[in-house]
Structures are given as structure tokens and as C-alpha cells.
Design a protein around this motif. Structure first.
Motif, mmCIF file in Angstrom:
data_model
loop_
_atom_site.group_PDB
_atom_site.id
_atom_site.type_symbol
_atom_site.label_atom_id
_atom_site.label_comp_id
_atom_site.label_asym_id
_atom_site.label_seq_id
_atom_site.Cartn_x
_atom_site.Cartn_y
_atom_site.Cartn_z
ATOM 1 N N CYS A 191 -80.557 35.732 -5.378
ATOM 2 C CA CYS A 191 -81.007 36.960 -5.142
ATOM 3 C C CYS A 191 -82.196 36.849 -4.062
ATOM 4 C CB CYS A 191 -81.666 37.739 -6.401
ATOM 5 S SG CYS A 191 -80.703 37.712 -7.610
ATOM 6 N N GLN A 192 -82.387 35.705 -3.678
ATOM 7 C CA GLN A 192 -83.645 35.390 -2.717
ATOM 8 C C GLN A 192 -85.083 35.653 -3.205
ATOM 9 O OE1 GLN A 192 -82.364 37.727 0.835
ATOM 10 N NE2 GLN A 192 -80.617 36.340 1.235
ATOM 11 N N LEU A 193 -85.224 36.844 -3.400
ATOM 12 C CA LEU A 193 -86.627 37.229 -3.950
ATOM 13 C C LEU A 193 -86.511 37.774 -5.271
ATOM 14 C CD1 LEU A 193 -88.278 37.943 -0.559
ATOM 15 C CD2 LEU A 193 -88.679 35.975 -1.694
ATOM 16 N N GLU A 194 -87.449 37.624 -6.210
ATOM 17 C CA GLU A 194 -87.284 38.486 -7.353
ATOM 18 C C GLU A 194 -88.103 39.578 -7.351
ATOM 19 O OE1 GLU A 194 -88.615 37.075 -11.959
ATOM 20 O OE2 GLU A 194 -90.025 36.880 -10.521
ATOM 21 N N ASN A 195 -87.547 40.711 -8.068
ATOM 22 C CA ASN A 195 -88.456 42.015 -8.072
ATOM 23 C C ASN A 195 -88.135 42.598 -9.497
ATOM 24 O OD1 ASN A 195 -85.909 43.672 -8.166
ATOM 25 N ND2 ASN A 195 -85.833 43.181 -5.784
ATOM 26 N N PRO A 196 -88.630 43.600 -9.904
ATOM 27 C CA PRO A 196 -88.486 44.073 -11.526
ATOM 28 C C PRO A 196 -86.986 44.457 -11.551
ATOM 29 C CG PRO A 196 -90.675 44.918 -10.646
ATOM 30 C CD PRO A 196 -89.896 44.277 -9.206
ATOM 31 N N TYR A 197 -86.412 45.123 -10.666
ATOM 32 C CA TYR A 197 -84.994 45.697 -10.806
ATOM 33 C C TYR A 197 -84.167 44.581 -11.169
ATOM 34 C CZ TYR A 197 -81.042 47.785 -9.562
ATOM 35 O OH TYR A 197 -79.256 48.470 -9.700
ATOM 36 N N LEU A 198 -84.298 43.436 -10.544
ATOM 37 C CA LEU A 198 -83.457 42.311 -10.577
ATOM 38 C C LEU A 198 -83.747 41.627 -11.904
ATOM 39 C CD1 LEU A 198 -83.262 40.827 -7.013
ATOM 40 C CD2 LEU A 198 -81.462 41.931 -8.205
ATOM 41 N N THR A 199 -84.994 41.520 -12.294
ATOM 42 C CA THR A 199 -85.431 40.864 -13.391
ATOM 43 C C THR A 199 -84.837 41.685 -14.612
ATOM 44 O OG1 THR A 199 -87.415 40.118 -12.498
ATOM 45 C CG2 THR A 199 -87.462 40.402 -15.001
ATOM 46 N N SER A 200 -84.745 42.895 -14.497
ATOM 47 C CA SER A 200 -84.318 43.832 -15.611
ATOM 48 C C SER A 200 -82.723 43.477 -15.769
ATOM 49 C CB SER A 200 -84.140 45.309 -15.480
ATOM 50 O OG SER A 200 -83.606 45.646 -14.539
ATOM 51 N N LEU A 201 -82.158 42.823 -14.851
ATOM 52 C CA LEU A 201 -80.572 42.331 -15.105
ATOM 53 C C LEU A 201 -80.692 40.815 -15.270
ATOM 54 C CD1 LEU A 201 -79.269 44.128 -11.836
ATOM 55 C CD2 LEU A 201 -79.130 44.905 -14.194
ATOM 56 N N GLY A 202 -81.716 40.227 -15.680
ATOM 57 C CA GLY A 202 -81.649 38.822 -16.103
ATOM 58 C C GLY A 202 -81.902 37.856 -14.901
ATOM 59 N N ALA A 203 -82.382 38.467 -13.669
ATOM 60 C CA ALA A 203 -82.873 37.383 -12.925
ATOM 61 C C ALA A 203 -83.998 36.644 -13.167
ATOM 62 C CB ALA A 203 -83.093 38.155 -11.470
ATOM 63 N N LYS A 204 -84.180 35.259 -12.649
ATOM 64 C CA LYS A 204 -85.335 34.467 -13.089
ATOM 65 C C LYS A 204 -85.613 33.806 -11.610
ATOM 66 C CE LYS A 204 -82.530 30.615 -14.537
ATOM 67 N NZ LYS A 204 -82.443 29.489 -15.667
ATOM 68 N N VAL A 205 -86.891 32.935 -11.590
ATOM 69 C CA VAL A 205 -87.030 32.199 -10.359
ATOM 70 C C VAL A 205 -87.074 30.795 -10.790
ATOM 71 C CG1 VAL A 205 -88.522 33.852 -9.341
ATOM 72 C CG2 VAL A 205 -89.595 32.247 -10.854
ATOM 73 N N ILE A 206 -86.532 29.879 -9.736
ATOM 74 C CA ILE A 206 -86.530 28.455 -9.715
ATOM 75 C C ILE A 206 -87.055 27.979 -8.557
ATOM 76 C CG2 ILE A 206 -84.419 28.471 -11.303
ATOM 77 C CD1 ILE A 206 -82.765 27.825 -8.718
ATOM 78 N N PRO A 207 -87.685 26.518 -8.545
ATOM 79 C CA PRO A 207 -88.420 26.255 -7.437
ATOM 80 C C PRO A 207 -87.457 25.830 -6.544
ATOM 81 C CG PRO A 207 -89.016 24.831 -9.521
ATOM 82 C CD PRO A 207 -87.951 25.919 -9.816
ATOM 83 N N ARG A 208 -88.004 25.881 -5.208
ATOM 84 C CA ARG A 208 -87.042 25.761 -4.040
ATOM 85 C C ARG A 208 -86.416 24.352 -3.901
ATOM 86 N NH1 ARG A 208 -90.505 26.603 0.712
ATOM 87 N NH2 ARG A 208 -91.434 24.623 0.209
ATOM 88 N N GLU A 209 -86.989 23.342 -4.532
ATOM 89 C CA GLU A 209 -86.311 21.826 -4.671
ATOM 90 C C GLU A 209 -85.130 22.053 -5.592
ATOM 91 O OE1 GLU A 209 -87.235 17.294 -5.484
ATOM 92 O OE2 GLU A 209 -88.771 18.798 -5.710
ATOM 93 N N GLU A 210 -85.149 22.816 -6.657
ATOM 94 C CA GLU A 210 -84.180 22.933 -7.577
ATOM 95 C C GLU A 210 -82.892 23.708 -7.150
ATOM 96 O OE1 GLU A 210 -82.972 24.929 -12.122
ATOM 97 O OE2 GLU A 210 -85.186 24.550 -11.636
ATOM 98 N N PHE A 211 -83.409 24.659 -6.480
ATOM 99 C CA PHE A 211 -82.319 25.749 -5.612
ATOM 100 C C PHE A 211 -81.659 24.677 -4.801
ATOM 101 C CE2 PHE A 211 -81.345 28.192 -2.061
ATOM 102 C CZ PHE A 211 -80.307 29.007 -2.694
ATOM 103 N N LEU A 212 -82.242 24.107 -3.775
ATOM 104 C CA LEU A 212 -81.634 23.168 -3.026
ATOM 105 C C LEU A 212 -80.692 22.299 -3.527
ATOM 106 C CD1 LEU A 212 -84.435 23.072 -0.186
ATOM 107 C CD2 LEU A 212 -82.496 24.602 -0.102
ATOM 108 N N THR A 213 -81.160 21.818 -4.620
ATOM 109 C CA THR A 213 -80.221 20.493 -5.328
ATOM 110 C C THR A 213 -78.885 21.286 -5.843
ATOM 111 O OG1 THR A 213 -82.154 19.395 -6.024
ATOM 112 C CG2 THR A 213 -79.952 19.071 -7.329
ATOM 113 N N ARG A 214 -79.056 22.547 -6.309
ATOM 114 C CA ARG A 214 -78.130 23.398 -6.816
ATOM 115 C C ARG A 214 -77.067 23.908 -5.738
ATOM 116 N NH1 ARG A 214 -79.501 26.870 -11.881
ATOM 117 N NH2 ARG A 214 -77.304 27.268 -11.877
ATOM 118 N N LEU A 215 -77.751 24.030 -4.632
ATOM 119 C CA LEU A 215 -76.922 24.486 -3.450
ATOM 120 C C LEU A 215 -76.081 23.511 -3.133
ATOM 121 C CD1 LEU A 215 -76.481 26.805 -1.150
ATOM 122 C CD2 LEU A 215 -78.364 25.907 0.028
ATOM 123 N N SER A 216 -76.534 22.320 -3.213
ATOM 124 C CA SER A 216 -75.761 21.367 -2.487
ATOM 125 C C SER A 216 -74.547 20.922 -3.403
ATOM 126 C CB SER A 216 -76.896 19.955 -2.390
ATOM 127 O OG SER A 216 -75.870 19.008 -1.889
#
Length: 238
Positions: A191-216
Motif C-alpha cells: 500500500c506504500q503509505l498507511e492511512n486510516p482508510y487502509l488501516t480499517s481494512l487491515g493494513a499495517k506498517v513494516i520496516p523498510r528493511e523487512e519490506f525489501l527482504t520480502r520483496l526479494s
């Protein structure tokens, strides 16, 4: 590593490492370059996305925290289920990409302004024709009432924008997307950036390093040949 902004040239699609991105504004990594297919594809492969307004230089971002939706954590509220049963929407993919992205642009211009400027429109049209930008469309009584679009080159769907013309219609598009990704055993929605609308759908934030590991890891995912063919999604909410 020292934070710095890299100025990109038009003829080199390489990006600097994401950990060079500024902390203020958070995630700004580079400026300039162009929105060619090769550069856009490379950016998403590296966990970078463009975001800038009309009459601004192209700006490339890799935020320190990334908003994502885990497919098994998408929140389907009672009101959303009720809306689905009431409307009995038809859901399609890649049958109205131009309509979807233009409506996303118009809705934001009318409310708060938009980053979907003319350069971005041209870039994502081209990406759609090249087969890596996709749309989900929600229809009711043959009228397009909601939708979203984004990029998918691996096991991750990188959501860009969504719109609604009836209450819950964009949420229905997101629900359909999540179920479609689950059906194909994809990884998650960026989702790139978190906002209240996305949070209501279950979105969360993860650190960039974790994101890049999972992207790989997601780069090993083979997108099925028929996954994004223009089609109607039958029983997508089952």
C-alpha cells in the motif's frame, strides 16, 4: 550510510540503495530521470515508487516504514458483507483500465488534489499495455462504481490508487483483489503509505528493511499466464 538525494539522468535506469533515502521528508531517495517503462519497472523491483505533483520534478520514494496488507489479515466488516449481498456486484479485471485510472485522478482533483498528473497517466497507460499495470473494476447494473489499479511484476501487488462512486465500492474492489491474489498464492499487497482508510481494512506498517527482504523473496513468484487476462471474476467473494 549517509542520507542523500540522487539526481537521476534520463539514460540510466539504476537507482541508489534505498537506505540512502532521507528521513525528512521520509523516504525521498531520488529526483529526476523519466517515467520510461524500463525505469518504472526497475523502480518497483527495487521497492521504489514515483510520487510528485504537476509542475514538480519526478520524485522517487522508499519510505522507512511501508504500508502493506497481508492477504490473510484483510478485514471484511459486517457492513461490507452486507453491501456485497445487497449490490451483488460484477467484478472484472483489466477491462476498463483507462476508465479506472482517470476516475481515480478526477476524484482526487475534485477533493484534495492528485499526484496522478499527465506524466503519470501516460506512464501507467504504457505499463498497462506492457502487461504489468492492472485494474480491478466493480460494476453495478452495468455502471462502474469502484475500482483500483496498481503494478504486479512478482508475488506482490503494488497498489496505486482506488475510487468509489457508491459507498463501499472501493472496499469491494480491494476485497476482490485480495481474494484473487490468495487464489494464486501471491504474497501481499503493497500500500506504500498507511492511512486510516487502509488501516480499517487491515493494513499495517513494516520496516523498510523487512519490506525489501520480502520483496526479494517475492521475485521468485511466477505470475500465471492467465492471471491478468481481461475477464470477469466469478464467485470472487466466496
Amino acid at each position: 550510510m549517509t542520507q542523500q538525494i540522487t539526481h537521476l539522468s534520463d539514460n540510466n535506469t539504476q537507482f541508489p540503495p534505498c537506505d540512502l533515502a532521507l528521513t525528512n521528508p521520509d523516504g525521498l531517495l531520488a529526483v529526476g530521470g523519466c517515467l520510461s517503462l524500463a525505469r518504472l519497472s526497475k523502480a518497483y523491483h527495487c521497492g521504489i515508487f514515483p510520487w510528485f505533483n504537476e509542475r514538480e520534478p519526478i520524485m522517487w520514494w522508499a519510505p522507512s516504514e511501508r504500508g502493506i496488507v497481508e492477504l490473510d489479515e484483510f478485514h471484511v466488516s459486517k457492513s461490507l458483507k452486507k453491501a456485497m449481498r445487497r449490490m451483488q456486484p460484477t467484478v472484472t479485471i483489466n477491462t476498463a483500465f483507462t476508465h479506472v485510472i482517470n476516475t481515480c485522478r478526477t476524484q482526487r482533483i475534485n477533493s484534495e488534489g492528485t499526484w496522478i498528473n499527465t506524466q503519470m497517466l501516460d506512464a501507467y497507460y504504457a505499463a498497462h499495455k506492457a502487461g504489468f499495470a492492472h485494474s480491478i473494476e466493480v460494476w453495478h447494473e452495468e455502471q462502474l462504481i469502484g475500482g483500483l489499479y496498481g503494478i504486479m511484476q512478482s508475488g506482490i501487488f503494488c497498489g496505486e490508487s482506488m475510487f468509489f462512486k457508491q459507498p463501499n465500492a472501493s472496499k469491494l474492489a480491494m476485497w476482490a483483489l485480495v481474494n484473487w491474489l490468495k487464489k494464486h498464492q501471491a504474497h501481499f499487497v503493497d500500500c506504500q503509505l498507511e492511512n486510516p482508510y487502509l488501516t480499517s481494512l487491515g493494513a499495517k506498517v513494516i520496516p523498510r528493511e523487512e519490506f525489501l527482504t520480502r520483496l526479494s523473496r517475492a521475485n521468485d513468484f511466477d505470475i500465471p499466464a492467465n492471471m491478468w487476462l481481461a475477464q470477469t471474476l466469478e464467485n470472487i467473494y466466496d
